[in-house]
Design a protein around this motif. Sequence first.
Motif, PDB file in Angstrom:
ATOM      1  N   ILE A 285     -62.137  22.706 -28.287  1.00 44.11           N
ATOM      2  CA  ILE A 285     -61.407  24.183 -28.978  1.00 44.11           C
ATOM      3  C   ILE A 285     -59.798  24.206 -28.633  1.00 44.11           C
ATOM      4  CG2 ILE A 285     -61.930  25.459 -30.564  1.00 44.11           C
ATOM      5  CD1 ILE A 285     -65.112  24.505 -30.118  1.00 44.11           C
ATOM      6  N   GLU A 286     -60.111  24.574 -27.654  1.00 42.60           N
ATOM      7  CA  GLU A 286     -59.112  25.420 -27.099  1.00 42.60           C
ATOM      8  C   GLU A 286     -58.030  24.808 -27.298  1.00 42.60           C
ATOM      9  OE1 GLU A 286     -60.381  27.354 -23.740  1.00 42.60           O
ATOM     10  OE2 GLU A 286     -61.113  29.264 -24.575  1.00 42.60           O
ATOM     11  N   ALA A 287     -58.563  23.810 -25.763  1.00 39.72           N
ATOM     12  CA  ALA A 287     -56.822  22.561 -26.214  1.00 39.72           C
ATOM     13  C   ALA A 287     -56.870  21.515 -27.472  1.00 39.72           C
ATOM     14  CB  ALA A 287     -57.545  20.937 -25.690  1.00 39.72           C
ATOM     15  N   PHE A 288     -57.557  21.647 -28.057  1.00 37.35           N
ATOM     16  CA  PHE A 288     -57.194  21.363 -29.416  1.00 37.35           C
ATOM     17  C   PHE A 288     -56.198  21.989 -30.447  1.00 37.35           C
ATOM     18  CE2 PHE A 288     -58.391  20.813 -34.592  1.00 37.35           C
ATOM     19  CZ  PHE A 288     -58.292  19.302 -34.832  1.00 37.35           C
TER      20      PHE A 288
ATOM     21  N   ALA B 135     -48.940  25.092 -29.947  1.00 41.50           N
ATOM     22  CA  ALA B 135     -47.328  23.809 -29.201  1.00 41.50           C
ATOM     23  C   ALA B 135     -46.759  22.851 -30.581  1.00 41.50           C
ATOM     24  CB  ALA B 135     -48.231  23.098 -28.322  1.00 41.50           C
ATOM     25  N   GLN B 136     -47.288  22.635 -31.588  1.00 37.11           N
ATOM     26  CA  GLN B 136     -46.494  21.658 -32.947  1.00 37.11           C
ATOM     27  C   GLN B 136     -46.182  22.200 -33.572  1.00 37.11           C
ATOM     28  OE1 GLN B 136     -48.993  19.106 -34.246  1.00 37.11           O
ATOM     29  NE2 GLN B 136     -49.803  18.142 -32.596  1.00 37.11           N
TER      30      GLN B 136
ATOM     31  N   TYR C  64     -40.773  20.381 -43.798  1.00 34.33           N
ATOM     32  CA  TYR C  64     -41.968  20.560 -44.694  1.00 34.33           C
ATOM     33  C   TYR C  64     -43.335  19.797 -43.456  1.00 34.33           C
ATOM     34  CZ  TYR C  64     -45.000  16.535 -46.228  1.00 34.33           C
ATOM     35  OH  TYR C  64     -46.161  15.608 -46.189  1.00 34.33           O
ATOM     36  N   GLN C  65     -42.884  19.425 -42.167  1.00 26.66           N
ATOM     37  CA  GLN C  65     -43.801  18.907 -41.028  1.00 26.66           C
ATOM     38  C   GLN C  65     -44.532  20.899 -40.335  1.00 26.66           C
ATOM     39  OE1 GLN C  65     -41.004  17.570 -38.415  1.00 26.66           O
ATOM     40  NE2 GLN C  65     -42.173  15.611 -39.058  1.00 26.66           N
ATOM     41  N   LYS C  66     -43.469  21.426 -40.619  1.00 27.25           N
ATOM     42  CA  LYS C  66     -44.486  22.904 -40.216  1.00 27.25           C
ATOM     43  C   LYS C  66     -44.777  22.966 -41.390  1.00 27.25           C
ATOM     44  CE  LYS C  66     -42.885  27.305 -39.005  1.00 27.25           C
ATOM     45  NZ  LYS C  66     -41.985  28.907 -38.519  1.00 27.25           N
ATOM     46  N   LYS C  67     -44.876  23.237 -42.811  1.00 29.54           N
ATOM     47  CA  LYS C  67     -45.946  23.269 -43.427  1.00 29.54           C
ATOM     48  C   LYS C  67     -47.302  23.359 -43.265  1.00 29.54           C
ATOM     49  CE  LYS C  67     -42.922  24.296 -47.482  1.00 29.54           C
ATOM     50  NZ  LYS C  67     -43.406  25.668 -48.322  1.00 29.54           N
ATOM     51  N   CYS C  68     -47.512  21.448 -43.336  1.00 29.68           N
ATOM     52  CA  CYS C  68     -48.258  21.072 -42.923  1.00 29.68           C
ATOM     53  C   CYS C  68     -48.699  20.636 -41.665  1.00 29.68           C
ATOM     54  CB  CYS C  68     -48.194  19.447 -42.877  1.00 29.68           C
ATOM     55  SG  CYS C  68     -47.691  18.330 -44.206  1.00 29.68           S
ATOM     56  N   ILE C  69     -48.143  21.481 -40.809  1.00 32.61           N
ATOM     57  CA  ILE C  69     -48.722  21.952 -39.385  1.00 32.61           C
ATOM     58  C   ILE C  69     -49.317  23.707 -39.220  1.00 32.61           C
ATOM     59  CG2 ILE C  69     -46.770  23.110 -38.597  1.00 32.61           C
ATOM     60  CD1 ILE C  69     -49.473  20.828 -36.768  1.00 32.61           C
ATOM     61  N   LEU C  70     -48.673  24.461 -40.503  1.00 31.36           N
ATOM     62  CA  LEU C  70     -49.475  25.916 -40.676  1.00 31.36           C
ATOM     63  C   LEU C  70     -51.352  25.341 -41.156  1.00 31.36           C
ATOM     64  CD1 LEU C  70     -46.483  28.040 -41.987  1.00 31.36           C
ATOM     65  CD2 LEU C  70     -47.946  28.349 -39.856  1.00 31.36           C
ATOM     66  N   ARG C  71     -51.470  24.564 -42.525  1.00 32.39           N
ATOM     67  CA  ARG C  71     -52.154  24.032 -43.410  1.00 32.39           C
ATOM     68  C   ARG C  71     -53.289  23.412 -42.446  1.00 32.39           C
ATOM     69  NH1 ARG C  71     -51.880  18.806 -46.323  1.00 32.39           N
ATOM     70  NH2 ARG C  71     -52.412  18.079 -43.661  1.00 32.39           N
ATOM     71  N   ASP C  72     -53.086  23.100 -40.909  1.00 32.19           N
ATOM     72  CA  ASP C  72     -54.271  21.688 -40.289  1.00 32.19           C
ATOM     73  C   ASP C  72     -54.561  22.952 -39.561  1.00 32.19           C
ATOM     74  OD1 ASP C  72     -53.466  20.246 -41.973  1.00 32.19           O
ATOM     75  OD2 ASP C  72     -51.535  18.774 -40.289  1.00 32.19           O
ATOM     76  N   ILE C  73     -53.305  24.271 -38.865  1.00 33.86           N
ATOM     77  CA  ILE C  73     -54.001  25.468 -38.234  1.00 33.86           C
ATOM     78  C   ILE C  73     -55.160  26.270 -39.651  1.00 33.86           C
ATOM     79  CG2 ILE C  73     -53.280  27.390 -37.113  1.00 33.86           C
ATOM     80  CD1 ILE C  73     -50.168  26.134 -36.356  1.00 33.86           C
ATOM     81  N   SER C  74     -54.673  26.712 -39.993  1.00 36.23           N
ATOM     82  CA  SER C  74     -55.473  27.299 -40.989  1.00 36.23           C
ATOM     83  C   SER C  74     -57.254  26.624 -41.194  1.00 36.23           C
ATOM     84  CB  SER C  74     -55.001  27.966 -41.941  1.00 36.23           C
ATOM     85  OG  SER C  74     -53.849  28.082 -42.159  1.00 36.23           O
ATOM     86  N   VAL C  75     -57.076  25.524 -41.713  1.00 33.78           N
ATOM     87  CA  VAL C  75     -57.686  24.440 -41.623  1.00 33.78           C
ATOM     88  C   VAL C  75     -58.627  24.478 -40.132  1.00 33.78           C
ATOM     89  CG1 VAL C  75     -58.973  22.286 -41.869  1.00 33.78           C
ATOM     90  CG2 VAL C  75     -56.984  23.066 -43.840  1.00 33.78           C
TER      91      VAL C  75
END
Length: 202
Positions: free
Chosen positions: A93-96, A102-103, A111-122
């Motif tokens: 989990i910590e590595a994930f 990092a991304q 756009y990619q930052k928006k996507c990664i912000l969502r993925d982190i939140s999820v």
Amino acid sequence: KTLKAYQIDLRQFSEQVSATEIALITTDMIETYIARLHNLYKPKTAKRKIASLKAFFHYLEYKDLIEKNPFNKLQIKFREPVILPKTIPLSTIEAFLAALYAQKDTAPTKYQKKCILRDISVAELLFATGIRISELCTLKPRDINLNERTVLIYGKGAKERKIQLGSDAVVLALEEYYQDNKEKIEECGYFFTNKLGNRLSE
């Protein structure tokens, strides 16, 4: 999903029972079918299929569509093996999460930052609360109260439960995602959205 599962269960029974009419179905036929279920499926699946069938015959009896319920003379008892739930090691989990953050720092486009912000939140919300994926995807903006640090979840059977967010990382991730996607979220009506501005699918 529940309706679909019940439809499959009842269709399978109708295809495998030899009677041409509901009223002609006997206790022996049901016992034979149940024995077949135990040979084909794991105990948990067989138990659900039997429960679907039992509820259906109870409904037929209640509506006076059959004179006798063949399940009334059946005693069905079987033990399910105790299986411990599979867990994800903390190091994984910590590595994930570390890879996601990092991304976020190296995202080349807005756009990619928006996507990664969502993925982190999820990911943060999944790991912090144990919420089901289907429950997460149907969260509305009003269900997440970042001031009180709570999430209101509508679970199976229309049951509500409120979960307290104890982790600062989760709250910060949700806050950053919301502020960056506020207009899109309000327009969609769901907290997590996809690239088309619709609800995030399971």
